[in-house]
Design an enzyme around this catalytic site. Structure first.
Site: not given
Length: 309
Positions: A92, A123
Site C-alpha cells: 500500500e 515458518e
C-alpha cells in the site's frame, strides 16, 4: 511424544497469546449477538495495548526514517498472518506515498503463494529467512522488521538476527512479553493484548495490534520523510480515476485554488500533486517547482520556505 514436542508444548503453554480462557469455554452455546459483543469487547482492548508501546514505536520510527532518508529500504518479514500483514502494508506504500519500487518490501515465509495458502513448515526455517533477505541484498542502510505474534517464530527471529549481523536496523514486533524476537532486535515492540477469544487464534487481537503498529510505522515514517503536507497525501500516485480525482481534491484543499488553476498546475507538473501545490502557492513554473523540491529533499514545507526566501 518426542522431547522436542514436549518442549514446544511447554513453550506454547507459557505464551500469553496461547493462553486458555476458561470463562469462554462455552462460547459456542451463546446467542450470536452475545458472541459478537464478547469479540467486540476483546477488540476494544487492542488500541490501549498499542498505546502502552508508543515510546518504543516512536523510537523505532525515528530510526527507520533516518535510514530511509539516506536511501535505505523498509523490509517486513514474517510468517502466516504476520507475514501477510507485512506484505499488505508494503503493497500500500507505492499508491499512497509514491515510494520507489522496492523501497518498502514485505517478505513472507514460503513466498508469494503463502499469501493465499498455508505453506507447511516455512515458518520454522531461519535459513529460509536468511535466503530471502540475501536475495534482496540487505545492507547497513536498510531496516528489517520481524513480525510474529508469539515472538518466537524462527523465520521472523532468523530474519532479524541475520539483518542485524549485516548491519541493518532491526525492529521486532510481537505480542508477548520477553520475546526472543524483541530481544534479537535493536528496537523491540511487544504489544501484549492478552489471550485470544479462540485459544491461540492470533489473527484476532494480535493480528489487529500488528496491523495498527504497521500502519504507524509506515505512515509516520512517510510523514517524517516529507511524503505529506499537513494531513494531505501530496505524494499520492494518480494511477486510476479515483486517485486522479483525489489528486485534484488534495491540491484544492492545500491551496484553495480554482478548478482551472488546479488543472493548469497539474498539467504543468505532469500530474504530480506536490509539485502542483508548489506551483500554485509559490507562483513558480513546473520546472522550478521540481528543482525546489529536489533541493529540499522532497519536503514541500521546506520548498515553500525556499521559494519565499
Amino acid at each position: 511424544m518426542t522431547t522436542e514436542h514436549h518442549g514446544l508444548r511447554a513453550e506454547l503453554d507459557s505464551l500469553t497469546t496461547e493462553a486458555f480462557r476458561p470463562d469462554l469455554a462455552e462460547i459456542d452455546t451463546l446467542p450470536t449477538l452475545d458472541i459478537a459483543r464478547l469479540m467486540n469487547g476483546e477488540d476494544a482492548q487492542v488500541a490501549a495495548a498499542v498505546a502502552r508501546c508508543l515510546p518504543e514505536i516512536s523510537a523505532a520510527i525515528d530510526a527507520v526514517a533516518a535510514r530511509m532518508a539516506d536511501g535505505g529500504r523498509l523490509v517486513y518479514a514474517g510468517a502466516g498472518t504476520a507475514g501477510r500483514l507485512g506484505v499488505l502494508d508494503a503493497s500500500e506504500c507505492p499508491p499512497t506515498f509514491n515510494t520507489r519500487p522496492g523501497q518498502v518490501v514485505g517478505v513472507i515465509a514460503g513466498g508469494p503463494r503463502a499469501l493465499v495458502t498455508s505453506v507447511e513448515g516455512a515458518e520454522d526455517s531461519a535459513e529460509l529467512a536468511r535466503r530471502d533477505l540475501d536475495a534482496l541484498g540487505i545492507g547497513a542502510a536498510d531496516t528489517v522488521v520481524g513480525i510474529s505474534a508469539s515472538g518466537r517464530t524462527p523465520y521472523a527471529v532468523g530474519a532479524v538476527e541475520h539483518a542485524r549481523a549485516l548491519g541493518a536496523l532491526t525492529v521486532g514486533l510481537s505480542c508477548n512479553a520477553a520475546s526472543p524476537l524483541a530481544a534479537a532486535a535493536a528496537h523491540g515492540i511487544e504489544v501484549v493484548v492478552g489471550p485470544e477469544l479462540l485459544t491461540g487464534s492470533t489473527r484476532l487481537k494480535a493480528g489487529t495490534a500488528q496491523k495498527l503498529v504497521l500502519n504507524m510505522l509506515s505512515t509516520v515514517t512517510m510523514i517524517r520523510l516529507g511524503k505529506t503536507y499537513g494531513n494531505l497525501m501530496v505524494d499520492v500516485r494518480a494511477s486510476n480515476d479515483k486517485l486522479r480525482a483525489r489528486s485534484r481534491r488534495i491540491v484544492a484543499l492545500a491551496t484553495g485554488a480554482s478548478d482551472a488553476e488546479i488543472e493548469d498546475a497539474l498539467t504543468a507538473t505532469g500530474g504530480e500533486v506536490k509539485n502542483a501545490v508548489l506551483v500554485i502557492l509559490a507562483g513558480v513554473d513546473g520546472p522550478t517547482a521540481a528543482r525546489l523540491l529536489e533541493e529540499s529533499g522532497g519536503h514541500l514545507r521546506a520548498a515553500l520556505t525556499a521559494a519565499a526566501g
